[in-house]
Write a protein that holds these residues in place. Sequence first.
Motif, PDB file in Angstrom:
ATOM      1  N   ASN A   1      -0.052  37.360  11.656  1.00 37.65           N
ATOM      2  CA  ASN A   1      -0.503  37.315  13.048  1.00 37.65           C
ATOM      3  C   ASN A   1       0.676  37.145  13.999  1.00 37.65           C
ATOM      4  O   ASN A   1       0.743  37.792  15.049  1.00 37.65           O
ATOM      5  CB  ASN A   1      -1.501  36.175  13.248  1.00 37.65           C
ATOM      6  CG  ASN A   1      -2.944  36.645  13.166  1.00 37.65           C
ATOM      7  OD1 ASN A   1      -3.241  37.815  13.367  1.00 37.65           O
ATOM      8  ND2 ASN A   1      -3.845  35.723  12.857  1.00 37.65           N
TER       9      ASN A   1
ATOM     10  N   PRO B   1       2.179  29.632  11.062  1.00 40.08           N
ATOM     11  CA  PRO B   1       1.570  30.272  12.230  1.00 40.08           C
ATOM     12  C   PRO B   1       2.242  29.853  13.538  1.00 40.08           C
ATOM     13  O   PRO B   1       1.654  29.112  14.342  1.00 40.08           O
ATOM     14  CB  PRO B   1       0.116  29.804  12.158  1.00 40.08           C
ATOM     15  CG  PRO B   1       0.194  28.449  11.526  1.00 40.08           C
ATOM     16  CD  PRO B   1       1.325  28.536  10.530  1.00 40.08           C
TER      17      PRO B   1
ATOM     18  N   ARG C   1       3.122  30.041  17.255  1.00 38.88           N
ATOM     19  CA  ARG C   1       2.374  30.648  18.359  1.00 38.88           C
ATOM     20  C   ARG C   1       3.086  30.510  19.700  1.00 38.88           C
ATOM     21  O   ARG C   1       2.704  31.181  20.660  1.00 38.88           O
ATOM     22  CB  ARG C   1       0.971  30.011  18.449  1.00 38.88           C
ATOM     23  CG  ARG C   1       0.102  30.248  17.211  1.00 38.88           C
ATOM     24  CD  ARG C   1      -0.245  31.710  17.043  1.00 38.88           C
ATOM     25  NE  ARG C   1      -1.086  31.959  15.875  1.00 38.88           N
ATOM     26  CZ  ARG C   1      -0.633  32.385  14.703  1.00 38.88           C
ATOM     27  NH1 ARG C   1       0.678  32.616  14.537  1.00 38.88           N
ATOM     28  NH2 ARG C   1      -1.441  32.592  13.687  1.00 38.88           N
TER      29      ARG C   1
ATOM     30  N   HIS D   1       1.434  40.137  16.311  1.00 38.09           N
ATOM     31  CA  HIS D   1       0.684  39.913  17.551  1.00 38.09           C
ATOM     32  C   HIS D   1       1.202  38.733  18.382  1.00 38.09           C
ATOM     33  O   HIS D   1       0.478  38.281  19.283  1.00 38.09           O
ATOM     34  CB  HIS D   1      -0.796  39.675  17.223  1.00 38.09           C
ATOM     35  CG  HIS D   1      -1.432  40.739  16.391  1.00 38.09           C
ATOM     36  ND1 HIS D   1      -1.464  42.066  16.767  1.00 38.09           N
ATOM     37  CD2 HIS D   1      -2.054  40.668  15.174  1.00 38.09           C
ATOM     38  CE1 HIS D   1      -2.102  42.770  15.837  1.00 38.09           C
ATOM     39  NE2 HIS D   1      -2.460  41.943  14.857  1.00 38.09           N
TER      40      HIS D   1
ATOM     41  N   GLU E   1      -7.028  34.918   9.992  1.00 37.78           N
ATOM     42  CA  GLU E   1      -5.761  35.183   9.314  1.00 37.78           C
ATOM     43  C   GLU E   1      -4.666  34.193   9.699  1.00 37.78           C
ATOM     44  O   GLU E   1      -3.506  34.379   9.326  1.00 37.78           O
ATOM     45  CB  GLU E   1      -5.295  36.608   9.634  1.00 37.78           C
ATOM     46  CG  GLU E   1      -6.231  37.692   9.137  1.00 37.78           C
ATOM     47  CD  GLU E   1      -6.358  37.688   7.621  1.00 37.78           C
ATOM     48  OE1 GLU E   1      -5.337  37.479   6.939  1.00 37.78           O
ATOM     49  OE2 GLU E   1      -7.497  37.866   7.117  1.00 37.78           O
ATOM     50  N   HIS E   2      -5.002  33.147  10.460  1.00 33.79           N
ATOM     51  CA  HIS E   2      -3.981  32.173  10.845  1.00 33.79           C
ATOM     52  C   HIS E   2      -3.394  31.525   9.593  1.00 33.79           C
ATOM     53  O   HIS E   2      -4.120  31.027   8.726  1.00 33.79           O
ATOM     54  CB  HIS E   2      -4.578  31.086  11.741  1.00 33.79           C
ATOM     55  CG  HIS E   2      -4.880  31.548  13.135  1.00 33.79           C
ATOM     56  ND1 HIS E   2      -4.211  32.584  13.747  1.00 33.79           N
ATOM     57  CD2 HIS E   2      -5.796  31.103  14.050  1.00 33.79           C
ATOM     58  CE1 HIS E   2      -4.690  32.767  14.967  1.00 33.79           C
ATOM     59  NE2 HIS E   2      -5.658  31.878  15.170  1.00 33.79           N
TER      60      HIS E   2
ATOM     61  N   MET F   1      -4.986  38.715  17.876  1.00 33.62           N
ATOM     62  CA  MET F   1      -4.918  37.976  16.611  1.00 33.62           C
ATOM     63  C   MET F   1      -6.310  37.792  16.016  1.00 33.62           C
ATOM     64  O   MET F   1      -7.299  37.620  16.741  1.00 33.62           O
ATOM     65  CB  MET F   1      -4.279  36.601  16.833  1.00 33.62           C
ATOM     66  CG  MET F   1      -2.799  36.640  17.128  1.00 33.62           C
ATOM     67  SD  MET F   1      -2.108  34.960  17.193  1.00 33.62           S
ATOM     68  CE  MET F   1      -0.392  35.328  17.559  1.00 33.62           C
ATOM     69  N   ASP F   2      -6.342  37.802  14.683  1.00 31.00           N
ATOM     70  CA  ASP F   2      -7.576  37.505  13.954  1.00 31.00           C
ATOM     71  C   ASP F   2      -7.522  36.042  13.538  1.00 31.00           C
ATOM     72  O   ASP F   2      -6.708  35.675  12.681  1.00 31.00           O
ATOM     73  CB  ASP F   2      -7.691  38.410  12.719  1.00 31.00           C
ATOM     74  CG  ASP F   2      -8.999  38.215  11.964  1.00 31.00           C
ATOM     75  OD1 ASP F   2      -9.691  37.206  12.214  1.00 31.00           O
ATOM     76  OD2 ASP F   2      -9.310  39.062  11.102  1.00 31.00           O
TER      77      ASP F   2
END
Length: 551
Positions: free
Chosen positions: A189, A211, A213, A193, A204-205, A200-201
């Motif tokens: 992700n 992850p 962000r 993304h 899928e994190h 983002m899904d």
Amino acid sequence: MSKTRIIGAAIGDDVHVGGVVRFLRTAEQLGYEVRSLGPAVPVERLLAEVAAWDPEIVAVGYRLTPESGRAVLDHLAQAAQEQGQAGRRWVLGATDPVAEHGRALGFFEAVFGGSADWQEVVDYLRGAPAQKAGGIPPQRLVDRILWKRPFPLLRHHFGQPTVAATVEGVRRISEAGVLDVVSLGTDQNAQEHFFRPDEMDPREHGAGGVPVRTPDDLRALYAATRTGNYPLMRCYAGTRDQLAWAEMLHETINNAWAAVPLFWYSELDGRSQRPLAESIPEVQAVFRWHAERGIPVESNESHHWSLRDAPDAVAVAAAYIAAYNARRAGVRDYIQQLMWNNPPLTSPAMDLAKMLAKLELVESLAGPDFRVWRECRTGLTSMPAGFDRAKGHLAASTIMQMAVKPDIVHIVGHSEYHHAATAEDVIEGCHVVRGAIELALQGLPDMARDEAVQERKAELVREARLLLDAVASLAPAGVDDPLTHAPTLAAAVRIGLLDAPHLMGNPAARGEVEVRFDDGACRPYDRRAGRTLGEAERIARVLAGELVQGR
């Protein structure tokens, strides 16, 4: 300028002089003037020789029982004090129990027990052990490579399913002082993304890495490296918005070097939906961005072809094309990654031949403005199941890698078949690999001179050059530099000059080549004729629009 002097001896009744000799030999390689007094040297004789030769450092070894060791060390410390020799730099190598007593005495500047890593000894002799002297090892890649020689830098991927867990793991790894480069693994992700969070899904994190962000997540991860041996940190390029990723990584983690493939992270592998005609120019722009800032670049290109069972000649040619594009973009320091055991059925001899062929072609580009640094790693898909078997494979693969004298060894986690590497897994893997490297540095036979290896290397160099010429021949009239011309490179994939079996059904590729490993090398194969193909014949069939394997 006179050299720093070191005198060494196994003292008291200890005849085990091997550790002292190794210490002195290493010191000599690092520029010291050394003298050995040999085994079982009485304290009185040692002090007399010290007074006469006047060395800056005195190295003593003792590997017998703790009881006798304590008595000998007490005698040495007291006698040195009485004779005015206590002010010198005293170093002790001993079994762990004797070493513990040596530390308690407060007499020795440095103490190395039986469980000490040889890298600690080298760090001490270099005069900059981060944990002991408060210094920080070099924080630029090339400087650190040169500082750590003859040992290669150690690199390992790390990324847990949460930022907090990854920060804590990075801190533990840094404090252990065994890893030079934390290779940050981010989730898909983030890679695709990060700058488009609405795409983002959430399911899928954390899949495949940490992850991250926000830029502050990256800053927190980098801050966790500011302890222990202060490892460098680096992160792969995103699979989209790569220039934005480059800028962010430079600002947040002081990205030690960029790693971005020329053809991949695109529609070719599904890590993004970028067409090749768009992704290749973007990668070239990323190369230029780093070149303008003096940041080293790795194009983790050729092993992606081998991960998909491409013929060896395709992987060798791809290595050259990627390096050529980096050089043309102005990159001055280029990291050539060599993934061994890839494909897994490749034999060690043919593996070495392939790596030597890549190096011969890539290093033909080297010069004052383009330096090539060698990075080796164990094959991603070659690790066997079972922690002990995987560690054995990791050590054996490392020994083979040392045949090409790498500047960086990228350790593949021995736990990856079961779970993403924890901090403890990373530290354990470093110890396994460092043990193999220490053994190799004592002197390996020159495996590169093996006749079969040399024959295959020469064959691959010839075949790769034929393939490079064929790729260049696709360029339209007026294209001055076909190997940097994105439409030409994309066409080479589309028609199958650059091809791999796993690309079957990919709209950007032909995916029709078939391969066999009859002699441990990955060669094109014609199933209908039941024989392998030389690269010249494969190229001719591709250019004629024929199926290569005759399905």
